[in-house]
Design a protein around this motif. Structure first.
Motif, PDB file in Angstrom:
ATOM      1  N   LEU A 165     -30.771  23.961 -33.047  1.00 40.21           N
ATOM      2  CA  LEU A 165     -30.726  22.509 -32.903  1.00 40.21           C
ATOM      3  C   LEU A 165     -29.769  21.944 -33.938  1.00 40.21           C
ATOM      4  CD1 LEU A 165     -33.402  19.917 -32.173  1.00 40.21           C
ATOM      5  CD2 LEU A 165     -32.192  19.732 -34.370  1.00 40.21           C
ATOM      6  N   PHE A 166     -28.915  21.026 -33.492  1.00 39.66           N
ATOM      7  CA  PHE A 166     -27.970  20.358 -34.381  1.00 39.66           C
ATOM      8  C   PHE A 166     -28.421  18.914 -34.589  1.00 39.66           C
ATOM      9  CE2 PHE A 166     -24.693  23.108 -31.987  1.00 39.66           C
ATOM     10  CZ  PHE A 166     -25.015  24.219 -32.755  1.00 39.66           C
ATOM     11  N   ALA A 167     -28.614  18.530 -35.836  1.00 39.65           N
ATOM     12  CA  ALA A 167     -28.956  17.143 -36.158  1.00 39.65           C
ATOM     13  C   ALA A 167     -27.664  16.397 -36.482  1.00 39.65           C
ATOM     14  CB  ALA A 167     -29.914  17.097 -37.347  1.00 39.65           C
ATOM     15  N   ILE A 168     -27.368  15.381 -35.703  1.00 47.51           N
ATOM     16  CA  ILE A 168     -26.102  14.668 -35.814  1.00 47.51           C
ATOM     17  C   ILE A 168     -26.348  13.197 -36.141  1.00 47.51           C
ATOM     18  CG2 ILE A 168     -24.048  13.931 -34.540  1.00 47.51           C
ATOM     19  CD1 ILE A 168     -24.096  16.512 -33.015  1.00 47.51           C
TER      20      ILE A 168
ATOM     21  N   GLY B 257     -24.674  15.966 -44.262  1.00 46.39           N
ATOM     22  CA  GLY B 257     -23.439  15.975 -43.498  1.00 46.39           C
ATOM     23  C   GLY B 257     -23.706  16.042 -42.009  1.00 46.39           C
ATOM     24  N   SER B 258     -22.670  15.755 -41.243  1.00 46.10           N
ATOM     25  CA  SER B 258     -22.822  15.735 -39.796  1.00 46.10           C
ATOM     26  C   SER B 258     -21.524  16.156 -39.141  1.00 46.10           C
ATOM     27  CB  SER B 258     -23.214  14.331 -39.321  1.00 46.10           C
ATOM     28  OG  SER B 258     -23.371  14.292 -37.919  1.00 46.10           O
ATOM     29  N   SER B 259     -21.646  16.993 -38.124  1.00 44.25           N
ATOM     30  CA  SER B 259     -20.491  17.422 -37.341  1.00 44.25           C
ATOM     31  C   SER B 259     -20.979  17.732 -35.942  1.00 44.25           C
ATOM     32  CB  SER B 259     -19.858  18.673 -37.965  1.00 44.25           C
ATOM     33  OG  SER B 259     -20.665  19.819 -37.695  1.00 44.25           O
ATOM     34  N   CYS B 260     -20.067  18.082 -35.061  1.00 45.64           N
ATOM     35  CA  CYS B 260     -20.457  18.459 -33.703  1.00 45.64           C
ATOM     36  C   CYS B 260     -21.294  19.731 -33.695  1.00 45.64           C
ATOM     37  CB  CYS B 260     -19.218  18.618 -32.825  1.00 45.64           C
ATOM     38  SG  CYS B 260     -18.403  17.042 -32.461  1.00 45.64           S
ATOM     39  N   GLY B 261     -21.303  20.446 -34.829  1.00 44.01           N
ATOM     40  CA  GLY B 261     -22.136  21.633 -34.964  1.00 44.01           C
ATOM     41  C   GLY B 261     -23.304  21.426 -35.906  1.00 44.01           C
ATOM     42  N   GLY B 262     -23.673  20.168 -36.123  1.00 47.05           N
ATOM     43  CA  GLY B 262     -24.811  19.863 -36.975  1.00 47.05           C
ATOM     44  C   GLY B 262     -24.437  19.623 -38.418  1.00 47.05           C
ATOM     45  N   THR B 263     -25.342  19.945 -39.339  1.00 50.89           N
ATOM     46  CA  THR B 263     -25.131  19.676 -40.756  1.00 50.89           C
ATOM     47  C   THR B 263     -24.004  20.528 -41.325  1.00 50.89           C
ATOM     48  OG1 THR B 263     -26.831  21.282 -41.363  1.00 50.89           O
ATOM     49  CG2 THR B 263     -27.528  18.996 -41.118  1.00 50.89           C
ATOM     50  N   THR B 264     -23.419  20.018 -42.417  1.00 53.01           N
ATOM     51  CA  THR B 264     -22.260  20.701 -43.019  1.00 53.01           C
ATOM     52  C   THR B 264     -22.480  21.052 -44.485  1.00 53.01           C
ATOM     53  OG1 THR B 264     -21.241  18.571 -43.581  1.00 53.01           O
ATOM     54  CG2 THR B 264     -20.650  19.538 -41.449  1.00 53.01           C
ATOM     55  N   ALA B 265     -23.631  20.662 -45.026  1.00 57.59           N
ATOM     56  CA  ALA B 265     -23.865  20.938 -46.462  1.00 57.59           C
ATOM     57  C   ALA B 265     -25.296  21.390 -46.685  1.00 57.59           C
ATOM     58  CB  ALA B 265     -23.610  19.680 -47.270  1.00 57.59           C
TER      59      ALA B 265
END
Length: 349
Positions: free
Chosen positions: A240-243, A341-349
């Protein structure tokens, strides 16, 4: 209940990208620093790519849904779609690169009449394909009912929108009956092997908040979604990706109409995370619009902020100049650097 229409259909001021940019750029009036200033403080300005790993293509703004939060302003009344000729230009550009992933989005990308042809050609190049599927498209018309089998044949990574695991919150954001149709579509995908941890068919879900607040822990949300969907509907998925909702287009309209714009922007600024800034998706992605123009990301695309320091159209694709470009930023970028963070693939940090 009235049916939501696109900003363009309603002739709303925000149908003009410059009106959105004017509001976003007027940051002094709401007492927040510029995003550029924030990046300067962590020695990350000018923001530059680290490579191009993902080739994201918006194949059209046509969609069978009209969601309240949509940053694309997509809907049934949007007729902008990518032609096969522009798709071929994308294929020509890809063929000469080591880019491994092509991310297809919309609108509902499946509504483009050349969608399946495009997927087939991309996989022939040896590239992996992601399709951002709203789920309900699978049930929208009998001609789409076999999409799960088509996805399976080409080993497409299906990334599916599901704002919540209950009908009330999902339908409030995406329209009446969307949750029930989404559950049926997920079961169809499960039936052909998607979501099975022992298969190579990847099914990921996308969560985004239903209001003017940041998403919670992606790890916790994934665990809760998995438990609820498994127990109540026998549905399986992989990740699951949270955006975070980005203040662009219809979500920007919602923020203004609900008097949440200033508070939301301050929340994003206060949650600024330098680690998330390092991992923003524009640093390893190029975004192609339905008409072939190039952008740093999908959000810049919707604000018509084309790439700089490089050719701006896919017909003149130049990998080397694109990896050396400076990324265009504005206040909406705070959405990708808040919290985890947020991206099309979910969190970034």
């Amino acid at each position: 209940m009235s049916v939501l229409q696109s900003l363009k259909k309603r002739n709303h001021a925000f149908k003009d990208e410059s009106a959105q940019i004017d509001l976003l750029s007027n940051h002094d009036n709401i007492g927040i620093p510029s995003f550029e200033h924030k990046l300067q403080g962590i020695n990350l300005f000018p923001l530059k790519p680290v490579g191009i790993d993902i080739f994201q293509v918006n194949v059209g703004k046509m969609c069978n849904q009209v969601c309240k939060h949509c940053h694309v302003d997509a809907g049934p009344d949007r007729k902008e779609i990518m032609t096969r000729a522009t798709m071929q230009q994308c294929l020509d550009a890809l063929e000469g690169t080591d880019i491994k992933t092509v991310d297809l989005t919309g609108g509902a990308p499946e509504m483009n009449p050349d969608f399946r042809w495009f997927v087939e050609r991309i996989t022939e190049l040896g590239k992996s394909v992601i399709v951002r599927c709203n789920l309900t498209i699978i049930l929208a018309n009998p001609k789409y009912n076999d999409l799960p089998s088509f996805f399976k044949k080409h080993k497409v990574n299906v990334v599916s929108s599901l704002p919540y695991f209950t009908a009330k919150r999902t339908d409030a954001q995406r329209g009446d009956g969307v949750f029930e149709k989404s559950i049926k579509a997920l079961k169809m995908l499960n039936k052909v092997g998607y979501g099975d941890p022992e298969s190579d068919l990847q099914l990921d879900l996308v969560y985004n908040p239903t209001g003017a607040f940041l998403p919670g822990s992606q790890e916790d949300l994934e665990a809760e979604f998995r438990s609820r969907l498994r127990d109540q509907y026998q549905i399986e998925f992989n990740s699951l990706f949270a955006i975070t909702n980005i203040p662009v287009s219809r979500f920007l309209e919602y923020l203004v109409n609900s008097n949440n714009y200033e508070d939301y922007m301050n929340e994003l600024v206060n949650a600024f995370n330098p680690s998330a800034a390092l991992g923003v998706m524009c640093r390893n992605t190029i975004s192609v619009g339905w008409d072939g123009f190039l952008f740093d990301c999908d959000f810049n695309q919707m604000l018509d902020l084309k790439v700089q320091n490089a050719p701006t159209h896919i017909s003149q694709f130049d990998f080397e100049s694109l990896v050396k470009r400076e990324i265009i930023i504005n206040q909406h970028c705070y959405g990708c650097t808040a919290g985890s963070g947020s991206s099309c693939g979910g969190t970034t940090a």
